[in-house]
Design a protein around this motif. Structure first.
Motif, PDB file in Angstrom:
ATOM      1  N   THR A 114      55.044  47.875  46.970  1.00 40.38           N
ATOM      2  CA  THR A 114      53.889  47.690  47.861  1.00 40.38           C
ATOM      3  C   THR A 114      54.252  46.716  48.980  1.00 40.38           C
ATOM      4  O   THR A 114      54.011  46.997  50.150  1.00 40.38           O
ATOM      5  CB  THR A 114      52.686  47.157  47.053  1.00 40.38           C
TER       6      THR A 114
ATOM      7  N   HIS B 276      43.448  47.175  47.471  1.00 38.40           N
ATOM      8  CA  HIS B 276      44.301  45.995  47.292  1.00 38.40           C
ATOM      9  C   HIS B 276      43.539  44.701  47.550  1.00 38.40           C
ATOM     10  O   HIS B 276      44.115  43.622  47.483  1.00 38.40           O
ATOM     11  CB  HIS B 276      45.513  46.042  48.239  1.00 38.40           C
TER      12      HIS B 276
ATOM     13  N   MET C 129      42.710  46.940  53.075  1.00 38.57           N
ATOM     14  CA  MET C 129      43.018  47.950  52.064  1.00 38.57           C
ATOM     15  C   MET C 129      42.047  47.783  50.902  1.00 38.57           C
ATOM     16  O   MET C 129      42.175  46.839  50.119  1.00 38.57           O
ATOM     17  CB  MET C 129      44.463  47.802  51.577  1.00 38.57           C
TER      18      MET C 129
ATOM     19  N   MET D 183      51.997  48.558  54.505  1.00 39.73           N
ATOM     20  CA  MET D 183      52.335  49.157  53.204  1.00 39.73           C
ATOM     21  C   MET D 183      51.683  50.529  53.094  1.00 39.73           C
ATOM     22  O   MET D 183      50.773  50.850  53.861  1.00 39.73           O
ATOM     23  CB  MET D 183      51.913  48.243  52.057  1.00 39.73           C
TER      24      MET D 183
ATOM     25  N   HIS E  36      42.733  43.244  50.255  1.00 41.03           N
ATOM     26  CA  HIS E  36      43.190  42.370  51.331  1.00 41.03           C
ATOM     27  C   HIS E  36      42.824  42.963  52.681  1.00 41.03           C
ATOM     28  O   HIS E  36      42.556  44.154  52.797  1.00 41.03           O
ATOM     29  CB  HIS E  36      44.692  42.055  51.235  1.00 41.03           C
TER      30      HIS E  36
HETATM   31 CU   LIG Z   1      47.886  46.483  50.437  1.00 39.97          CU
END
Ligand SMILES: [Cu+2]
Lengths: 147, 402
Positions: free
Chosen positions: B265, A94, A91, A122, A96
């Motif tokens: 999230t 994010h 992602m 997610m 990660h």
């Molecule tokens: Cu994520």
């Protein structure tokens, strides 16, 4: 006569204003619609192949291990056989990677490779990077999935 | 033109709604969708566990329940599963770290909905509920037993019940009283002296103990909470009444949870977990052995003879995709721990994998501040929530316990 011209001028002015507003709306629209390229079929980075990427069962479900189908054709439209495929991703927003290690598990003929073990845990913007090596050479492609 | 003229209208409407609504919940469609996705009524029915053919057998669950509460299932006859998984305390023990025969380094996890996990323990070092149940039985700090002794004990105490479920017990007459590949030096020596077929026999009985306990644990389900009643009313457009009505503070907390604070999230879905592992910068506890979380667990689950790919699994290998496609390396699994469910969390402090935080206020303050991890990289970023916002988040979390 003069009054008619005045009306025409006023009409023209209004029309110009309208065009200006429409232009402003038009110019701001692409911003709200921008985001990652979500196409499920595209040329690979160096144009060696055309890759398509679809969930095997049609729907993307968050939190479930799913298999997807990566279909590889040459630029001329012939199926790509015997390709070695690596999968990575994550992602971007994010910082990660993927929560699983998906792999190309089966060749189903006609350039279709099953990519199993994909799980989107997610919501948000996911990227899948494929490294593809076949007789025609090596190339790569990135697909975006937004949940 | 229509777009533009509608803006003042919308503003006027919004102002009216604020004035006239008197604190009634105002949620956008996106917020409503997020709230609905967290409600317990979206939880799918529990899938069968094909790796445990006894998972839904009532007789297995009944034996499993007996074993779960039986202190005879430990080295010195003082510790059972229920010592730490207390039935009247959400199947946890309120301690920062569990205490069995010895003092462990991890917080006891609650059991509601446990059968839905793909991974077990805080670090996911087991991949099925039945393989999980076997681990504390032989951990010297928990039940501290050994599998040969457990096989003898089952034969002596529950032989008939066992055989009605699992078929004949093997001949244990030449099996040492104490033997295990994981135990003391003497137990290891005794184990390696056993013929392979006899080791298999004992392992089979041992695996069945886990399968019975797992069958029992599958029945421990999640309970509806105030949040669920609120979410259902919001979804149907009914005005939440009585305890389903949220206070303005709880509404603010919910909005932060699914919005600016980014909690949703990872704490997503009706169980409030993505079932993943994340480094969130939770500090280690002084005095405990080094703990690197998921990064060390992947080798353990890979090596576990009772894992999904091992020979004690029932059904076929198609059930083993979580193990097959598990992430085995990379920086993201360093000091990564499982996202715990938040259901019931407010009434079971302390928090985190080693009970690092005594209160929810401390937990929320940690995520707001987002300190760097001592090892690896924390995935969370500072939120700088105000005191009012932090209190609102805590108020919302409490609605998952009432
Ligand atoms: Cu994520």
């Amino acid at each position: 006569m003069a009054s008619i011209w005045r009306y025409i001028l006023a009409g023209l002015g209004l029309a110009a204003l309208l065009v200006g507003i429409m232009a402003a709306v038009y110019l701001t629209l692409p911003h709200s619609a921008s985001g990652p390229d979500l196409s499920r079929s595209k040329k690979t980075a160096n144009g060696l192949f055309v890759a398509s990427f679809e969930p095997e069962r049609g729907v993307v479900r968050q939190g479930e291990l799913q298999s997807w189908m990566l279909t590889l054709k040459t630029a001329a439209g012939a199926p790509v056989e015997g390709a070695a495929i690596t999968v990575s991703g994550g992602m971007p927003q994010h910082d990660h990677g993927l929560p699983t290690s998906p792999q190309a598990t089966d060749y189903l003929g006609d350039g279709r490779y099953r990519i199993d073990g994909i799980k989107f845990t997610m919501s948000g913007w996911w990227q899948l990077h494929f490294g593809i090596s076949a007789a025609a050479g090596s190339d790569s492609v990135v697909f975006n999935v937004v949940l | 033109m229509r777009r533009l003229t509608s803006v003042p209208c919308l503003l006027a409407l919004a102002a009216l709604a604020l004035l006239g609504g008197c604190g009634e919940p105002q949620f956008s469609d996106a917020e409503k969708k997020a709230i609905a996705s967290l409600a317990l009524n979206t939880l799918p029915s529990l899938k069968p566990d094909t790796t445990n053919q006894y998972a839904d057998a009532p007789a297995a669950a009944a034996l499993g329940s007996t074993l779960f509460f039986d202190v005879g299932m430990s080295r010195d006859g003082t510790v059972s599963c229920s010592t730490c998984h207390k039935i009247d305390r959400q199947f946890q023990d309120d301690l920062p770290q569990a205490v069995g025969v010895g003092h462990t380094n991890r917080r006891t996890m609650p059991l509601a909905g446990v059968a839905r996990n793909p991974w077990f323990f805080w670090d996911g070092r087991r991949d099925s509920l039945w393989a999980q149940a076997l681990t504390p039985l032989e951990n010297p700090l928990e039940q501290a037993g050994n599998r040969a002794a457990f096989a003898h004990y089952i034969k002596k105490r529950f032989g008939e019940r066992y055989e009605r479920i699992f078929g004949s017990l093997p001949d244990l007459s030449t099996v040492p009283a104490n033997a295990s590949p994981l135990g003391t030096d003497a137990e290891k020596t005794a184990w390696s002296a056993m013929p392979a077929a006899q080791q298999d026999d004992v392992n089979r009985v041992y695996a069945n103990i886990g399968k019975a306990i797992a069958a029992f644990e599958r029945s421990i389900d999640l309970q509806q909470t105030r949040f669920d009643r609120f979410a259902i009313d919001l979804g149907t457009g009914a005005k939440p009444e009585g305890d389903a009505a949220f206070s303005p503070e709880e509404i603010l907390g919910l909005k932060l949870f699914i919005g600016k604070a980014n909690c949703v999230t990872c704490h997503n879905g009706p169980r409030f977990t993505d079932n993943g592992f994340h480094n969130t910068g939770v500090p280690p506890v002084e005095g405990l052995p080094p703990d690197r979380g998921r990064v060390d667990a992947v080798a353990q689950v890979d090596a576990d003879p009772f894992n999904c790919l091992g020979k004690f699994r029932d059904g076929d290998e198609s059930a083993c995709r979580e193990l097959r496609f598990m992430v085995k390396d990379g920086p993201q699994i360093m000091r990564a721990y499982k996202t715990p469910s938040l259901r019931g969390a407010a009434t079971r402090p302390p928090y985190m994998h080693a009970g690092q935080f005594a209160t929810l206020e401390e937990v929320v303050a940690h995520y707001s501040k987002a300190p760097p991890s001592v090892e690896g990289v924390s995935e969370v970023h500072p939120l700088d929530l105000s005191e009012r916002e932090r209190a609102a988040l805590v108020a919302f979390l409490k609605t998952l316990s009432d």
